[in-house]
Motif scaffolding. Sequence first.
Motif, PDB file in Angstrom:
ATOM      1  N   PRO A  15     -49.224 -20.836  19.335  1.00 32.00           N
ATOM      2  CA  PRO A  15     -49.189 -19.469  18.804  1.00 32.00           C
ATOM      3  C   PRO A  15     -49.407 -19.453  17.288  1.00 32.00           C
ATOM      4  O   PRO A  15     -49.109 -20.433  16.603  1.00 32.00           O
ATOM      5  CB  PRO A  15     -47.780 -18.981  19.131  1.00 32.00           C
ATOM      6  N   LYS A  16     -49.886 -18.345  16.801  1.00 34.46           N
ATOM      7  CA  LYS A  16     -50.050 -18.172  15.356  1.00 34.46           C
ATOM      8  C   LYS A  16     -48.674 -18.232  14.704  1.00 34.46           C
ATOM      9  O   LYS A  16     -47.670 -17.836  15.296  1.00 34.46           O
ATOM     10  CB  LYS A  16     -50.705 -16.832  15.062  1.00 34.46           C
ATOM     11  N   GLU A  17     -48.622 -18.716  13.487  1.00 34.42           N
ATOM     12  CA  GLU A  17     -47.349 -18.904  12.782  1.00 34.42           C
ATOM     13  C   GLU A  17     -46.517 -17.626  12.720  1.00 34.42           C
ATOM     14  O   GLU A  17     -45.312 -17.667  12.862  1.00 34.42           O
ATOM     15  CB  GLU A  17     -47.581 -19.447  11.370  1.00 34.42           C
ATOM     16  N   GLU A  18     -47.165 -16.484  12.504  1.00 34.52           N
ATOM     17  CA  GLU A  18     -46.419 -15.231  12.390  1.00 34.52           C
ATOM     18  C   GLU A  18     -45.813 -14.782  13.719  1.00 34.52           C
ATOM     19  O   GLU A  18     -44.881 -13.997  13.747  1.00 34.52           O
ATOM     20  CB  GLU A  18     -47.281 -14.121  11.779  1.00 34.52           C
ATOM     21  N   GLU A  19     -46.338 -15.267  14.851  1.00 36.42           N
ATOM     22  CA  GLU A  19     -45.809 -14.911  16.171  1.00 36.42           C
ATOM     23  C   GLU A  19     -44.959 -16.024  16.775  1.00 36.42           C
ATOM     24  O   GLU A  19     -44.239 -15.795  17.740  1.00 36.42           O
ATOM     25  CB  GLU A  19     -46.968 -14.591  17.114  1.00 36.42           C
ATOM     26  N   LYS A  20     -45.044 -17.202  16.223  1.00 37.01           N
ATOM     27  CA  LYS A  20     -44.404 -18.375  16.816  1.00 37.01           C
ATOM     28  C   LYS A  20     -42.882 -18.226  16.932  1.00 37.01           C
ATOM     29  O   LYS A  20     -42.313 -18.471  17.987  1.00 37.01           O
ATOM     30  CB  LYS A  20     -44.751 -19.613  15.987  1.00 37.01           C
ATOM     31  N   LYS A  21     -42.216 -17.811  15.870  1.00 39.22           N
ATOM     32  CA  LYS A  21     -40.758 -17.688  15.886  1.00 39.22           C
ATOM     33  C   LYS A  21     -40.305 -16.664  16.923  1.00 39.22           C
ATOM     34  O   LYS A  21     -39.375 -16.910  17.678  1.00 39.22           O
ATOM     35  CB  LYS A  21     -40.233 -17.333  14.505  1.00 39.22           C
ATOM     36  N   GLN A  22     -40.984 -15.533  16.976  1.00 32.84           N
ATOM     37  CA  GLN A  22     -40.640 -14.486  17.941  1.00 32.84           C
ATOM     38  C   GLN A  22     -40.826 -14.990  19.372  1.00 32.84           C
ATOM     39  O   GLN A  22     -39.972 -14.775  20.227  1.00 32.84           O
ATOM     40  CB  GLN A  22     -41.500 -13.244  17.706  1.00 32.84           C
TER      41      GLN A  22
END
Length: 71
Positions: free
Chosen positions: A47-54
Amino acid sequence: MISHFQWKELRNNLVRQEWEFSFFYKGEYYLGVYYKDGSISWTDPAPKEEEKKQLELQVHDLFLYHVYEEH
């Protein structure tokens, strides 16, 4: 929103527990391995970094529900 979430046990012994999981998110197919300590290894595409945590939080919640809670 995650859809078509699936998981299967890869390893379950006293030393290691691992599960493979897959799902679709925004039309993209993701695959990874979830470890007993809550860490996740992603396969390509990650996943893209901005979506990874979520996404990792959502996967963690799904594992708490499907694997660790007794129904």
